[in-house]
Design an enzyme around this catalytic site. Structure first.
Site, mmCIF file in Angstrom:
data_model
loop_
_atom_site.group_PDB
_atom_site.id
_atom_site.type_symbol
_atom_site.label_atom_id
_atom_site.label_comp_id
_atom_site.label_asym_id
_atom_site.label_seq_id
_atom_site.Cartn_x
_atom_site.Cartn_y
_atom_site.Cartn_z
ATOM 1 N N GLU A 34 8.286 -4.129 2.294
ATOM 2 C CA GLU A 34 8.270 -3.097 3.331
ATOM 3 C C GLU A 34 7.271 -2.053 2.870
ATOM 4 O O GLU A 34 7.628 -1.014 2.330
ATOM 5 C CB GLU A 34 9.679 -2.510 3.538
ATOM 6 C CG GLU A 34 9.811 -1.639 4.774
ATOM 7 C CD GLU A 34 9.322 -0.225 4.555
ATOM 8 O OE1 GLU A 34 8.089 0.022 4.684
ATOM 9 O OE2 GLU A 34 10.152 0.639 4.265
ATOM 10 N N GLU A 72 -0.342 2.206 3.872
ATOM 11 C CA GLU A 72 0.174 2.061 2.514
ATOM 12 C C GLU A 72 -0.410 0.853 1.797
ATOM 13 O O GLU A 72 0.129 0.382 0.806
ATOM 14 C CB GLU A 72 1.704 1.989 2.534
ATOM 15 C CG GLU A 72 2.322 3.331 2.878
ATOM 16 C CD GLU A 72 3.836 3.314 2.802
ATOM 17 O OE1 GLU A 72 4.412 2.233 2.536
ATOM 18 O OE2 GLU A 72 4.436 4.364 3.026
#
Length: 744
Positions: free
Chosen positions: A196, A205
């Protein structure tokens, strides 16, 4: 003071020097390969930073202190773990994916960015690496390898694994995934990847480079992955609020004060970064006019090696007449290969937009409010793109490894600012959208100019020191007083600020021989720094570049600067602001409180041991205080004021820095459930107390500090409700820390 890099996400920790981030907290960390943690500590009063070396054996003690507990409380972990739809979707997808594999085959699962270990434990349970097993992989049909680069979170994960009898059953490494080596850390390539590493934009990210490296070095051919696929969607919108967040030139043109922070031909000299900004768009839904149906932008298949770059051209039909001020975007995760399990970050006005695409009932767009994944906003250039109903809007979308951007084909002819794109990039200053909106707000500008005129009254050839990063105050003083000499400290902008002042001097009627920018890092000043002249005006907004997302009392840096300059202030010096007032009001914040409530059983795994460290509220001991955290309270879901504003204490900025404390009785004026308090500072700009700049909840461009209660209170003027409470605060001048407590 803490610098948030969404701690625990390996890509940002690796590339924090290459990616510009607006900090949301005030401390960051990294680790070396020998178990040493380097903690970046930023002084909240001076803005100075230093790296503190913390040895392996010291880290538990470091995280147990009250000041340093805020390190993890400022991250998104608690909010993520309270996101039940997310947790359930991951559990179902992991169970389904591992169940579909050959039971006779020994399965190796890799968890990248493991956090508290939730996904690792789900995978271990699904493969029979149960809490009752006496050993890990030898008696089961699988192995789980997890990597977590953020050492404080890895410490927490070990506690979680121990509490769930998973200690020793998951191979755990304090490394980024691109530091893992098969044959050294992993016995073999992994069959399944669970992760995740998604932000509100999806890619920010480092999802793409992480998957590329894993595909090339860590995963078998034909591997399975959870999640399986992600699709980004967008919608064209008109919104005056969003327009004000980026178009300073057009808003400034409507102000008749003669000051031009962005003169014609230099419209982009002060600007927001060209990027998608994460926002809670539901909070502004009543102010948004939808100008198109939702449209698909990019699809990312995680079971394949992703491309670093992608482009697509979209033709979007306008559904109404209007002006395209922005693209609102979100994403939908397909977590399983079969297409039965979905998760969406769509705004609530998207009710069931994908039914025709075959999504099943497992998909829900009505998720709970959460702060870790929002929608994203991409601003249209200048005044926006005028469109008519049924008109075809041509839009190019591009993605890199870490971002998605948009360009309107027709805009070069229709947007005035495109003809005046200011090119000398060294003079550009990139500000937050809220700061751009403040500088374009005519009421704020009028208040500031009134305060400056008040300060300049009866001052002949004054020496004025601008003690913060306010380009507006510097330009305004130079514009209003032709005889003043101005020294700008610009502690954050520094040389960039000096270049900016030079670039806009002619349009604002001042000469650079009256302005100078001096290095603000020194701790004490002498008359030699001011050409043997005492300071007549010491002023600030206060605003410190890069601190916009922090707690509102970050502005007390000004008090520290005022103290540093004390010996060279004239006897009749005018200090602006002259006072800071810490204010508060009681609030109902059910969505925010739920997102930060104490964790218990998450999909069958005990997480109670992380509550104190993550700053949870509810279910903790009475001595455990939740930290104050910075939020735009107007974006915190369902909110309601339950009391009038009250004054807790005042900071006398006319005197040198000192510790102080105060308290206030909060009388509840509305019946309801109180979840906490919003706190902020009102800056009193003049000694007559006539000009006050508030940063309270009614002002959208500032974040407030939010202090959540341990347990919600039923309040109101009735038999069952509590009628009042007391809130206390103390300010420590040695550390710059402000502590807040509630006393019933």
């Amino acid at each position: 003071m803490l610098l948030l890099l969404r701690c625990g996400k390996q890509f940002l920790l690796k590339r924090r020097q290459q990616i510009h981030l607006i900090p949301r907290t005030i401390m960051s960390s990294t680790t070396s390969g020998n178990g040493v943690m380097f903690q970046l500590k930023v002084d909240p009063l001076t803005g100075n930073s230093e790296w503190i070396v913390i040895q392996e054996q010291e880290q538990d003690d470091f995280l147990s202190t009250n000041n340093n507990k805020q390190l993890l409380a400022n991250t998104c972990y608690l909010d993520m773990l309270n996101d039940t739809p997310r947790n359930t979707a991951y559990r179902n997808a992991i169970d389904s994916t591992l169940l579909s594999l050959n039971h006779h085959h020994h399965t190796h699962v890799l968890d990248i960015g493991s956090g508290t270990g939730l996904l690792s434990m789900m995978a271990a349970r699904a493969m029979g690496i149960s809490s009752s097993s006496s050993s890990s992989s030898s008696q089961s049909r699988g192995t789980v390898t997890a990597c977590e680069s953020y050492l404080p979170m890895l410490k927490l994960m070990k506690k979680v694994l121990r509490a769930n009898n998973m200690d020793g059953k998951i191979r755990l490494f304090n490394k980024r995934s691109d530091e893992l080596q098969v044959g050294v850390h992993m016995t073999s390539r992994a069959d399944v990847l669970v992760s995740e590493i998604l932000d509100s934009e999806l890619l920010g990210e480092g999802l793409i480079p992480t998957l590329q490296h894993a595909h090339d070095n860590l995963l078998v051919q034909g591997y399975k992955t959870v999640p399986y696929k992600a699709t980004t969607y967008g919608q064209l919108v008109e919104s005056t609020h969003l327009w004000k967040l980026h178009d300073l030139f057009s808003n400034e043109a409507n102000v008749a004060d003669g000051i031009r922070l962005v003169p014609k031909g230099k419209e982009t000299i002060l600007r927001v970064k060209q990027q998608q900004f994460a926002m809670h768009c539901d909070a502004m839904s009543e102010e948004i006019q939808l100008l198109s149906e939702p449209f698909k932008i990019f699809e990312f298949d995680f079971s394949k090696r992703p491309d670093s770059h992608g482009e697509t051209q979209l033709h979007v039909k306008a559904t109404n007449d209007g002006i395209v001020h922005a693209v609102v975007s979100w994403w939908v995760l397909q977590l399983d290969e079969e297409g039965n399990i979905f998760y969406s970050t769509a705004p609530k006005w998207i009710t069931s937009p994908f039914q025709h695409n075959g999504l099943t009932s497992s998909y829900s767009s009505n998720r709970d409010w959460c702060d870790h994944w929002k929608q994203c906003v991409w601003f249209s250039k200048g005044k926006g793109l005028p469109v008519s109903k049924d008109e075809d809007v041509c839009m190019d979308a591009t993605h890199t490894e870490i971002s998605i951007s948009y360009e309107f084909k027709a805009q070069s002819q229709l947007s005035e600012t495109d003809h005046h794109d200011f090119r000398p990039h060294d003079s550009h200053i990139t500000l937050s959208p809220e700061r751009i909106a403040i500088y374009g707000d005519k009421y704020w500008r009028r208040s500031m100019l009134d305060a400056i005129n008040y300060a300049l009254k009866e001052k002949d050839s004054p020496l004025c020191v601008i003690a913060d990063d306010s380009v507006f105050l510097t330009v305004a003083v130079a514009h209003l007083s032709k005889t003043s000499h101005i020294i700008s400290l610009f502690p954050g902008l520094r040389e960039k600020g000096a270049q900016y002042l030079q670039a806009v001097a002619d349009e604002n009627g001042y000469s650079m021989d009256r302005l100078e920018v001096i290095n603000a890092s020194k701790q004490q000043w002498t008359m030699s720094d001011t050409h043997q002249k005492k300071v007549d005006l010491l002023i600030a907004e206060p605003f410190y570049f890069g601190a916009e997302g922090m707690l509102p009392w970050q502005g007390l840096q000004f008090w520290s600067k005022r103290t540093m300059l004390d010996s060279i202030l004239s006897e009749d010096v005018c200090i602006m602001p002259c006072k800071g007032i810490l204010k508060a009001c009681a609030m109902s914040l059910p969505d925010l409180w739920r997102s930060r409530r104490a964790l218990e059983n998450i999909e069958g795994f005990d997480h109670t041991m992380v509550n104190s460290t993550l700053g949870a509220c509810g279910g903790l001991s009475s001595s455990s205080e939740s930290p104050c955290l910075p939020f735009f309270t107007w974006q915190c879901g369902d909110i309601q004021k339950l009391s009038d504003e009250c004054t807790i204490m005042e900071f006398d900025l006319l005197k040198p820095l000192s510790s102080c404390q105060g308290k206030a009785k909060v009388e509840f004026t509305e019946a309801g459930v109180c979840h906490g308090f919003a706190l902020w500072i009102d800056w009193v700009m003049d000694s007559a107390n006539n000009i006050i700049i508030s940063t309270g909840p009614d002002r959208r461009y500032w974040k407030q500090g939010v202090k959540l209660l341990g347990e919600p209170l039923i309040v109101g003027k009735n038999v069952s409700g509590i009628c009042s409470t007391v809130i206390e605060a103390s300010f420590d001048s040695s550390s710059g820390e402000l502590s807040v407590k509630n006393r019933l």
